[in-house]
Motif scaffolding. Structure first.
Motif, PDB file in Angstrom:
ATOM      1  N   ILE A 136       7.081   8.381   2.557  1.00 29.30           N
ATOM      2  CA  ILE A 136       8.339   8.520   3.278  1.00 29.30           C
ATOM      3  C   ILE A 136       8.156   7.993   4.702  1.00 29.30           C
ATOM      4  O   ILE A 136       7.031   7.795   5.161  1.00 29.30           O
ATOM      5  CB  ILE A 136       8.815   9.985   3.307  1.00 29.30           C
ATOM      6  N   LYS A 153       4.192   8.235   5.366  1.00 31.62           N
ATOM      7  CA  LYS A 153       3.645   9.583   5.252  1.00 31.62           C
ATOM      8  C   LYS A 153       3.813  10.118   3.840  1.00 31.62           C
ATOM      9  O   LYS A 153       4.763   9.772   3.135  1.00 31.62           O
ATOM     10  CB  LYS A 153       4.347  10.522   6.234  1.00 31.62           C
ATOM     11  N   PRO A 155       4.697  13.362   1.505  1.00 32.63           N
ATOM     12  CA  PRO A 155       5.503  14.583   1.699  1.00 32.63           C
ATOM     13  C   PRO A 155       4.644  15.817   1.942  1.00 32.63           C
ATOM     14  O   PRO A 155       5.039  16.733   2.671  1.00 32.63           O
ATOM     15  CB  PRO A 155       6.269  14.694   0.374  1.00 32.63           C
ATOM     16  N   GLU A 156       3.448  15.830   1.332  1.00 34.46           N
ATOM     17  CA  GLU A 156       2.503  16.930   1.522  1.00 34.46           C
ATOM     18  C   GLU A 156       1.095  16.357   1.669  1.00 34.46           C
ATOM     19  O   GLU A 156       0.766  15.340   1.053  1.00 34.46           O
ATOM     20  CB  GLU A 156       2.535  17.901   0.336  1.00 34.46           C
ATOM     21  N   GLU A 187      -2.392  12.566   5.361  1.00 31.00           N
ATOM     22  CA  GLU A 187      -0.944  12.697   5.532  1.00 31.00           C
ATOM     23  C   GLU A 187      -0.310  11.327   5.781  1.00 31.00           C
ATOM     24  O   GLU A 187       0.710  10.979   5.205  1.00 31.00           O
ATOM     25  CB  GLU A 187      -0.615  13.634   6.688  1.00 31.00           C
TER      26      GLU A 187
END
Length: 277
Positions: A136, A153, A155-156, A187
């Protein structure tokens, strides 16, 4: 299986579609000026004046692709990798390249390539790769207007091994190679489809904890470990093949808007040349 897309609104008698028309559409999808200086995109076999009713989209113009394109009745192949990359000093039909070129010419099949221009283009190879692995907030490196790579990035956060497994599954890769640079989470991820190990250090500068690409060499892997950035080498093929389906769909949508009557097929037969035993 050949997956075909159809754009049937145009009147082929009233509107003769040529390679030139298709090249203009491709130049909007992947502008020629985005290509690297060393690259060789564009029309590589055939004539801009040749009529086109059927297009075959692929990653590589290999023997099976040529056979599938001829079976489909294509007048034009659109490939990511240029079939002619360096100067051709002979045209020997007893050698692989000459044999392919002869088959293309014999069957009146033109070849158009969009290579690093499609890598850098918005919605091109690297954006598709970023989407496939679920990144994202995807951007070019820094404030670069033109960038072969992307950075985004997850998401987690993930561990290096979790991320490697995630990339393998996301790209349906036969295998991936993990270069584990230490015990720290991921990340922010940089990526470059195909062979992009030369920009791993740039991704590190912009904060990436991991990098996805293919064709990583031994000393490049050592350098990544020294720089504390994980690398997932998913292979040249797996990081680029997803563009074939996306490009075929993009072309179908563009031709539909222009009322061009074109049939498009995509290569679904090709597999990675490497097999893990």
């Amino acid at each position: 299986m050949i997956v075909a897309y159809f754009s049937e609104k145009g009147d082929l008698i009233m509107k003769k579609i040529t390679v030139q028309h298709v090249a203009e559409v491709m130049n909007r999808i992947a502008p020629r000026q985005l290509a690297e200086e060393w690259d060789n995109p564009g029309l590589l076999v055939g004539s801009f004046d040749a009529p086109v009713e059927k297009i075959f989209v692929c990653l590589d113009v290999n023997d099976n692709v040529v056979a599938d394109a001829v079976e489909f009745g294509a007048q034009l192949i659109i490939a990511h990798h240029p079939i002619i990359f360096r100067a051709v000093k002979n045209f020997r039909t007893d050698l692989p390249l000459g044999k392919k070129l002869a088959a293309l010419i014999k069957n009146d099949v033109a070849v158009f390539a969009a290579h690093t221009n499609l890598d850098s283009a918005a919605g091109g190879v690297n954006d598709v790769l970023a989407e496939k692995i679920g990144l994202i907030d995807v951007k070019n490196f820094g404030e670069e207007e033109i960038s072969l790579g992307r950075i985004g990035k997850l998401p987690e956060k993930m561990t290096a091994r979790e991320f490697a497994a995630h990339v393998k599954k996301s790209l349906n890769a036969g295998s991936v190679r993990l270069i584990d640079a230490g015990d720290f989470p991921i990340e922010k991820v940089g990526l470059c489809s195909g062979a992009g190990s030369d920009i791993i250090s740039k991704a590190k500068i912009f904060g990436a904890q991991a990098f996805v690409t293919g064709d990583v060499k031994y000393h490049e892997a050592q350098s990544a470990i020294d720089s504390k950035i994980h690398v997932v080498d998913a292979g040249h093929f797996a990081t680029e093949f997803p563009i074939v389906h996306v490009l075929a769909a993009k072309l179908a949508a563009e031709f539909e808007k222009l009322d061009y009557k074109i049939k498009i097929a995509e290569d679904t037969h090709s597999r990675d040349v490497f097999e893990t035993i």
